[in-house]
Design a protein around this motif. Structure first.
Motif, PDB file in Angstrom:
ATOM      1  N   ARG A 206       0.797  -1.222   0.000  1.00  0.00           N
ATOM      2  CA  ARG A 206       0.000   0.000   0.000  1.00  0.00           C
ATOM      3  C   ARG A 206       0.834   1.280   0.000  1.00  0.00           C
ATOM      4  NH1 ARG A 206      -3.228  -1.863   3.159  1.00  0.00           N
ATOM      5  NH2 ARG A 206      -4.824  -2.484   1.675  1.00  0.00           N
ATOM      6  N   GLU A 207       1.973   1.273   0.724  1.00  0.00           N
ATOM      7  CA  GLU A 207       2.760   2.507   0.810  1.00  0.00           C
ATOM      8  C   GLU A 207       3.415   2.886  -0.513  1.00  0.00           C
ATOM      9  OE1 GLU A 207       5.605  -0.812   1.900  1.00  0.00           O
ATOM     10  OE2 GLU A 207       3.501  -0.310   2.262  1.00  0.00           O
ATOM     11  N   LYS A 208       3.408   1.978  -1.511  1.00  0.00           N
ATOM     12  CA  LYS A 208       3.960   2.277  -2.835  1.00  0.00           C
ATOM     13  C   LYS A 208       2.879   2.697  -3.834  1.00  0.00           C
ATOM     14  CE  LYS A 208       8.295   1.491  -1.942  1.00  0.00           C
ATOM     15  NZ  LYS A 208       9.293   2.589  -2.003  1.00  0.00           N
ATOM     16  N   SER A 209       1.614   2.671  -3.399  1.00  0.00           N
ATOM     17  CA  SER A 209       0.472   3.144  -4.207  1.00  0.00           C
ATOM     18  C   SER A 209       0.242   2.399  -5.528  1.00  0.00           C
ATOM     19  CB  SER A 209       0.605   4.650  -4.490  1.00  0.00           C
ATOM     20  OG  SER A 209       0.650   5.392  -3.303  1.00  0.00           O
ATOM     21  N   PRO A 210       0.453   1.074  -5.594  1.00  0.00           N
ATOM     22  CA  PRO A 210       0.115   0.375  -6.841  1.00  0.00           C
ATOM     23  C   PRO A 210      -1.385   0.410  -7.117  1.00  0.00           C
ATOM     24  CG  PRO A 210       0.538  -1.212  -5.101  1.00  0.00           C
ATOM     25  CD  PRO A 210       0.928   0.135  -4.552  1.00  0.00           C
ATOM     26  N   HIS A 211      -2.191   0.535  -6.065  1.00  0.00           N
ATOM     27  CA  HIS A 211      -3.641   0.615  -6.237  1.00  0.00           C
ATOM     28  C   HIS A 211      -4.010   1.815  -7.100  1.00  0.00           C
ATOM     29  CE1 HIS A 211      -2.804  -1.599  -2.563  1.00  0.00           C
ATOM     30  NE2 HIS A 211      -4.015  -2.115  -2.572  1.00  0.00           N
ATOM     31  N   LEU A 212      -3.299   2.911  -6.919  1.00  0.00           N
ATOM     32  CA  LEU A 212      -3.580   4.131  -7.680  1.00  0.00           C
ATOM     33  C   LEU A 212      -3.210   3.949  -9.148  1.00  0.00           C
ATOM     34  CD1 LEU A 212      -4.587   7.017  -7.467  1.00  0.00           C
ATOM     35  CD2 LEU A 212      -2.310   7.714  -6.716  1.00  0.00           C
ATOM     36  N   ALA A 213      -2.107   3.258  -9.417  1.00  0.00           N
ATOM     37  CA  ALA A 213      -1.710   3.013 -10.807  1.00  0.00           C
ATOM     38  C   ALA A 213      -2.737   2.132 -11.517  1.00  0.00           C
ATOM     39  CB  ALA A 213      -0.332   2.358 -10.843  1.00  0.00           C
ATOM     40  N   VAL A 214      -3.169   1.068 -10.839  1.00  0.00           N
ATOM     41  CA  VAL A 214      -4.161   0.171 -11.446  1.00  0.00           C
ATOM     42  C   VAL A 214      -5.484   0.899 -11.655  1.00  0.00           C
ATOM     43  CG1 VAL A 214      -5.515  -1.934 -11.090  1.00  0.00           C
ATOM     44  CG2 VAL A 214      -3.069  -1.911 -10.540  1.00  0.00           C
ATOM     45  N   ALA A 215      -5.901   1.682 -10.664  1.00  0.00           N
ATOM     46  CA  ALA A 215      -7.159   2.419 -10.796  1.00  0.00           C
ATOM     47  C   ALA A 215      -7.100   3.427 -11.939  1.00  0.00           C
ATOM     48  CB  ALA A 215      -7.484   3.121  -9.481  1.00  0.00           C
ATOM     49  N   THR A 216      -5.925   3.990 -12.210  1.00  0.00           N
ATOM     50  CA  THR A 216      -5.769   4.918 -13.327  1.00  0.00           C
ATOM     51  C   THR A 216      -5.995   4.200 -14.658  1.00  0.00           C
ATOM     52  OG1 THR A 216      -4.218   6.296 -12.087  1.00  0.00           O
ATOM     53  CG2 THR A 216      -4.160   6.480 -14.493  1.00  0.00           C
ATOM     54  N   ALA A 217      -5.425   3.003 -14.794  1.00  0.00           N
ATOM     55  CA  ALA A 217      -5.648   2.217 -16.016  1.00  0.00           C
ATOM     56  C   ALA A 217      -7.114   1.835 -16.163  1.00  0.00           C
ATOM     57  CB  ALA A 217      -4.765   0.966 -15.990  1.00  0.00           C
ATOM     58  N   VAL A 218      -7.755   1.484 -15.038  1.00  0.00           N
ATOM     59  CA  VAL A 218      -9.179   1.141 -15.074  1.00  0.00           C
ATOM     60  C   VAL A 218     -10.006   2.340 -15.527  1.00  0.00           C
ATOM     61  CG1 VAL A 218     -11.162   0.503 -13.638  1.00  0.00           C
ATOM     62  CG2 VAL A 218      -8.975  -0.682 -13.350  1.00  0.00           C
ATOM     63  N   GLU A 219      -9.647   3.543 -15.063  1.00  0.00           N
ATOM     64  CA  GLU A 219     -10.360   4.754 -15.458  1.00  0.00           C
ATOM     65  C   GLU A 219     -10.214   5.011 -16.957  1.00  0.00           C
ATOM     66  OE1 GLU A 219     -12.388   8.416 -15.584  1.00  0.00           O
ATOM     67  OE2 GLU A 219     -12.472   6.711 -14.195  1.00  0.00           O
ATOM     68  N   LEU A 220      -9.020   4.825 -17.495  1.00  0.00           N
ATOM     69  CA  LEU A 220      -8.816   4.994 -18.936  1.00  0.00           C
ATOM     70  C   LEU A 220      -9.640   3.972 -19.718  1.00  0.00           C
ATOM     71  CD1 LEU A 220      -4.972   5.609 -18.851  1.00  0.00           C
ATOM     72  CD2 LEU A 220      -6.672   7.253 -19.671  1.00  0.00           C
ATOM     73  N   HIS A 221      -9.666   2.740 -19.246  1.00  0.00           N
ATOM     74  CA  HIS A 221     -10.460   1.692 -19.893  1.00  0.00           C
ATOM     75  C   HIS A 221     -11.943   2.049 -19.853  1.00  0.00           C
ATOM     76  CE1 HIS A 221     -11.652  -2.291 -21.194  1.00  0.00           C
ATOM     77  NE2 HIS A 221     -12.338  -2.484 -20.090  1.00  0.00           N
ATOM     78  N   ARG A 222     -12.405   2.588 -18.725  1.00  0.00           N
ATOM     79  CA  ARG A 222     -13.814   2.975 -18.597  1.00  0.00           C
ATOM     80  C   ARG A 222     -14.180   4.050 -19.607  1.00  0.00           C
ATOM     81  NH1 ARG A 222     -16.811   6.804 -16.814  1.00  0.00           N
ATOM     82  NH2 ARG A 222     -15.026   8.105 -16.228  1.00  0.00           N
ATOM     83  N   ARG A 223     -13.208   4.926 -19.922  1.00  0.00           N
ATOM     84  CA  ARG A 223     -13.456   5.990 -20.893  1.00  0.00           C
ATOM     85  C   ARG A 223     -13.411   5.503 -22.336  1.00  0.00           C
ATOM     86  NH1 ARG A 223      -9.812  11.123 -18.719  1.00  0.00           N
ATOM     87  NH2 ARG A 223     -10.426  11.007 -16.502  1.00  0.00           N
ATOM     88  N   GLY A 224     -13.091   4.254 -22.531  1.00  0.00           N
ATOM     89  CA  GLY A 224     -13.025   3.714 -23.880  1.00  0.00           C
ATOM     90  C   GLY A 224     -11.676   3.849 -24.549  1.00  0.00           C
TER      91      GLY A 224
END
Length: 372
Positions: A206-224
């Motif tokens: 958690r202290e390296k924030s991989p969750h934020l990187a994955v969520a960013t990719a998910v957001e881009l995917h959601r946008r098409g």
């Protein structure tokens, strides 16, 4: 000069610290310094290497693949035999009794701080107020225990400067470096026409924030957006990350054996995501830039200081804001952003870091002008 490097709490996943230890140790030896590395291990042992002796001190496991030296007086025995002129700590939370011994023995003490404790514990615990109070007490003890405190970024320096000034403890800012031969551009790698390829490298905790990187990719995917994220690293939160990714095009590759191979994979990406807002430096950022891969990072933290408008972009540590930053960066001409990324990394050779650290160990302070 005889330098002892003390590395406590170093585990299989602490890649950044291990890289810094190896690069600094090699630079010290090349400069004619006698160097001793002290690490925790399953048994007491001394091994001769081309970079000098490595003394392993028996230490218990404390979880996560780590060992921790909990009997500092046993380490003092090792140091008395080596008789260093200067000692370098790579973990300021442990082994403080050794610093007190060194002061009594007239041995110079240098602490190379690898983390910003306030943000690190906040991200781990979710309790910022409690963290600030307890960590302030720890930091007061740290600045009173060492002759010099070395930080790797302005962000890391902020945590200590006022406390250090109060007790006349020098704080030197020395950025780390990057292996420009191992991490370099690899033209003609694997490509997927029309797909924006992202990479994230780091421990999955958690202290390296991989969750934020994955969520960013998910957001881009959601946008098409046609996107793919390759995640390189292992850690305790893989299951959580897989849950966040769900059906998005995110691939978890685990640990990549070999820095050259890792460099090839980073070079194949269009953009690297190093989005941790609590990173004190960001070796993964420099390694990506050296591969010619521009970086998107958070708008605060040490990693932000490595990225400029030519070689990357930044935004608030929020998936939607970071997704916007990815798209802004991807819209720039590819050749220009890759050239700028490599040029920025070339401002951070390990030789510059080694020379600065040698000056500090000699008691001369930093002699070099560091990159902005």
């Amino acid at each position: 000069m005889r330098i002892a490097q003390l590395a406590n709490f170093v585990g299989a996943s602490s890649g950044g610290m291990r890289t810094a230890l190896a690069e600094l140790g090699g630079g010290y030896v090349d400069a004619g310094v006698e160097r001793l590395l002290v690490v925790p291990g399953p048994v007491d042992a001394v091994v001769e290497t081309e970079l000098g002796p490595v003394a392993q001190v028996r230490a218990p496991r404390v979880g996560g693949g780590y060992r921790l030296i909990v009997e500092p007086w046993r380490l003092v025995d090792v140091l008395e035999r080596f008789a260093p002129t200067s000692i370098e700590w790579n973990d300021k939370l442990t082994l403080l009794p050794v610093a007190w011994w060194a002061r009594r023995a007239g041995v110079r003490t240098v602490c190379l701080s690898h983390e910003q404790l306030t943000d690190m514990f906040t991200m781990r615990s979710g309790k910022p107020a409690t963290s600030r109070v307890s960590i302030a007490l720890v930091n007061r003890l740290v600045v009173r225990s060492f002759d010099t405190l070395v930080v790797t970024s302005r962000y890391a320096q902020e945590e200590f400067q006022r406390l250090a000034d109060a007790v006349d403890c020098p704080v030197e800012r020395v950025p780390l470096g990057v292996d420009l031969d191992t991490f370099r551009p690899h033209p003609g790698g694997e490509s997927e026409p029309g797909v924006l390829r992202l990479a994230h490298v780091g421990r999955l905790s958690r202290e390296k924030s991989p969750h934020l990187a994955v969520a960013t990719a998910v957001e881009l995917h959601r946008r098409g957006v046609p996107v793919r994220l390759d995640v390189y690293g292992e850690g305790p939160h893989l299951g959580e990350l897989e849950e966040i990714a769900r059906d998005a095009p995110v691939r978890f590759h685990g640990y990549v054996d070999g820095r050259v191979e890792l460099g090839r994979r980073i070079a194949a990406a269009d953009i690297s995501l190093s989005v941790c807002p609590g990173e004190t430096f960001g070796l993964a950022v420099l390694e990506a830039l050296a591969c010619g891969t521009p970086v998107v990072t958070a708008d605060r933290g040490g990693a932000r200081e490595l990225v400029d408008r030519r070689c990357g972009a930044w935004a608030a540590p929020d998936p939607r804001a970071l997704a916007d930053a990815v798209l802004r960066l991807a819209a720039r001409p590819e050749a220009a952003r890759r050239t700028a990324a490599r040029a920025r990394a070339e401002e951070f050779p390990w030789s510059r870091t080694v020379e600065s650290m040698l000056a500090i160990h000699a008691g001369d302070g930093v002699r070099l002008t560091q990159p902005a």
